[in-house]
Design a protein around this motif. Sequence first.
Motif, mmCIF file in Angstrom:
data_model
loop_
_atom_site.group_PDB
_atom_site.id
_atom_site.type_symbol
_atom_site.label_atom_id
_atom_site.label_comp_id
_atom_site.label_asym_id
_atom_site.label_seq_id
_atom_site.Cartn_x
_atom_site.Cartn_y
_atom_site.Cartn_z
ATOM 1 N N VAL A 1 0.756 -1.051 0.092
ATOM 2 C CA VAL A 1 -0.017 -0.064 0.136
ATOM 3 C C VAL A 1 1.050 1.181 -0.112
ATOM 4 O O VAL A 1 1.447 1.770 1.042
ATOM 5 N N PRO A 2 1.046 1.815 -1.141
ATOM 6 C CA PRO A 2 2.077 2.978 -1.161
ATOM 7 C C PRO A 2 1.434 4.143 -0.482
ATOM 8 O O PRO A 2 0.034 4.307 -0.362
ATOM 9 N N ALA A 3 2.234 5.062 -0.027
ATOM 10 C CA ALA A 3 1.846 6.242 0.751
ATOM 11 C C ALA A 3 1.208 7.407 0.013
ATOM 12 O O ALA A 3 0.510 8.067 0.288
ATOM 13 N N MET A 4 1.845 7.426 -1.217
ATOM 14 C CA MET A 4 1.533 8.425 -2.185
ATOM 15 C C MET A 4 2.034 7.937 -3.692
ATOM 16 O O MET A 4 2.885 6.964 -3.595
ATOM 17 N N ILE A 5 1.463 8.556 -4.620
ATOM 18 C CA ILE A 5 1.863 8.412 -6.014
ATOM 19 C C ILE A 5 2.133 9.760 -6.485
ATOM 20 O O ILE A 5 1.392 10.754 -6.316
ATOM 21 N N MET A 6 3.029 9.935 -7.701
ATOM 22 C CA MET A 6 3.404 11.194 -8.285
ATOM 23 C C MET A 6 3.143 10.830 -9.600
ATOM 24 O O MET A 6 3.334 10.011 -10.195
ATOM 25 N N LEU B 1 1.654 15.794 -7.648
ATOM 26 C CA LEU B 1 1.869 16.172 -8.965
ATOM 27 C C LEU B 1 3.469 16.280 -9.052
ATOM 28 O O LEU B 1 4.177 16.819 -8.016
ATOM 29 N N CYS B 2 4.136 16.080 -10.152
ATOM 30 C CA CYS B 2 5.630 15.952 -10.112
ATOM 31 C C CYS B 2 6.129 17.440 -10.316
ATOM 32 O O CYS B 2 5.811 18.090 -11.025
ATOM 33 N N GLN B 3 6.912 17.676 -9.309
ATOM 34 C CA GLN B 3 7.491 19.017 -9.031
ATOM 35 C C GLN B 3 8.363 19.640 -10.320
ATOM 36 O O GLN B 3 8.098 20.715 -10.791
ATOM 37 N N ALA C 1 6.293 24.131 -16.190
ATOM 38 C CA ALA C 1 5.238 24.827 -16.531
ATOM 39 C C ALA C 1 5.241 26.381 -16.144
ATOM 40 O O ALA C 1 4.635 27.195 -16.683
ATOM 41 N N ILE C 2 5.477 26.460 -14.958
ATOM 42 C CA ILE C 2 5.526 27.882 -14.174
ATOM 43 C C ILE C 2 6.757 28.715 -15.025
ATOM 44 O O ILE C 2 6.286 29.943 -15.413
ATOM 45 N N ARG C 3 7.604 28.056 -15.384
ATOM 46 C CA ARG C 3 8.669 29.008 -16.151
ATOM 47 C C ARG C 3 8.110 29.339 -17.471
ATOM 48 O O ARG C 3 8.424 30.571 -18.184
ATOM 49 N N ARG C 4 7.603 28.308 -18.219
ATOM 50 C CA ARG C 4 7.031 28.690 -19.589
ATOM 51 C C ARG C 4 5.807 29.699 -19.255
ATOM 52 O O ARG C 4 5.951 30.546 -20.206
ATOM 53 N N TYR C 5 5.258 29.563 -18.286
ATOM 54 C CA TYR C 5 4.082 30.562 -18.039
ATOM 55 C C TYR C 5 4.565 31.982 -17.815
ATOM 56 O O TYR C 5 4.035 33.126 -18.471
ATOM 57 N N ASN C 6 5.693 32.028 -16.973
ATOM 58 C CA ASN C 6 6.488 33.330 -16.980
ATOM 59 C C ASN C 6 7.038 33.828 -18.097
ATOM 60 O O ASN C 6 7.058 35.341 -18.308
ATOM 61 N N ALA C 7 7.802 33.023 -18.864
ATOM 62 C CA ALA C 7 8.147 33.642 -20.279
ATOM 63 C C ALA C 7 7.135 34.092 -21.073
ATOM 64 O O ALA C 7 7.649 34.839 -21.899
ATOM 65 N N ALA C 8 6.040 33.642 -20.970
ATOM 66 C CA ALA C 8 5.006 33.874 -21.824
ATOM 67 C C ALA C 8 4.288 35.311 -21.644
ATOM 68 O O ALA C 8 3.511 35.918 -22.450
ATOM 69 N N ASN D 1 11.098 28.844 -4.983
ATOM 70 C CA ASN D 1 11.263 28.688 -3.687
ATOM 71 C C ASN D 1 10.049 28.426 -2.870
ATOM 72 O O ASN D 1 9.781 27.548 -2.140
ATOM 73 N N CYS D 2 9.337 29.574 -2.864
ATOM 74 C CA CYS D 2 8.086 29.735 -2.049
ATOM 75 C C CYS D 2 7.057 28.586 -2.569
ATOM 76 O O CYS D 2 6.592 27.993 -1.767
ATOM 77 N N PHE D 3 6.995 28.535 -3.916
ATOM 78 C CA PHE D 3 6.224 27.487 -4.432
ATOM 79 C C PHE D 3 6.236 26.303 -3.692
ATOM 80 O O PHE D 3 5.344 25.409 -3.251
ATOM 81 N N ARG D 4 7.669 25.760 -4.027
ATOM 82 C CA ARG D 4 8.208 24.479 -3.533
ATOM 83 C C ARG D 4 7.999 24.185 -2.048
ATOM 84 O O ARG D 4 7.461 23.056 -1.733
ATOM 85 N N ALA D 5 8.068 25.086 -1.211
ATOM 86 C CA ALA D 5 7.597 25.065 0.347
ATOM 87 C C ALA D 5 6.157 24.831 0.547
ATOM 88 O O ALA D 5 5.998 23.929 1.247
ATOM 89 N N THR D 6 5.480 25.597 -0.132
ATOM 90 C CA THR D 6 3.897 25.555 -0.173
ATOM 91 C C THR D 6 3.662 24.309 -0.720
ATOM 92 O O THR D 6 2.515 23.766 -0.092
ATOM 93 N N GLN D 7 3.870 23.757 -1.840
ATOM 94 C CA GLN D 7 3.604 22.490 -2.445
ATOM 95 C C GLN D 7 3.417 21.286 -1.365
ATOM 96 O O GLN D 7 2.587 20.492 -1.521
ATOM 97 N N ARG D 8 4.690 21.501 -0.501
ATOM 98 C CA ARG D 8 4.686 20.441 0.393
ATOM 99 C C ARG D 8 3.563 20.308 1.468
ATOM 100 O O ARG D 8 3.612 19.528 2.331
#
Length: 156
Positions: A16-21, A64-66, A72-79, A96-103
């Motif tokens: 029984v996996p704890a999570m899946i990405m 979701l795969c970080q 996706a965020i980098r592409r959205y920013n560039a656009a 960095n803010c996003f990564r910390a909050t994602q967890r």
Amino acid sequence: MIVNAHTIVNSKDGFVPAMIMIDKSRAELNAIREGTPLSSLSLIQREGLIIVEIVFPYWLCVRLCQFHIIQAIRRYNAARPKRERFNPRELADALNCFRATQRCRDRPEFPWERAQAVFEDGIRMICNRRRGGSATGEWFITYCRDNWWCDEWRGE
């Protein structure tokens, strides 16, 4: 490897996996959410290929795969229009803010709403450093709310 996986899953204690990405794929998410309370794995041979079929527990934590989110965020920013875009340092700080909050998960001692507010304050601080109070970072806050912090993708 497949035979070993089959042995583990079908052992007395099961697997029984704890999570899946996953990537941000509604098809993958829906397939996982349609799972049954018990994990199972079966090997199917079809046209000379061995196909692994897995049924995940309905309560499995899906993340979701970080790497793909950051991409996706980098592409959205560039656009974005140049005046609204994060510069490289701002983008690194925002990620960095996003990564910390994602967890973060919704917990009594630190509810999700508080984590989201800390994230949004951090983004505004990043934007205010250079832009002197501009609301330019609001596009990023809205983007995260709509694409990553919504109930469908945030998970519990």
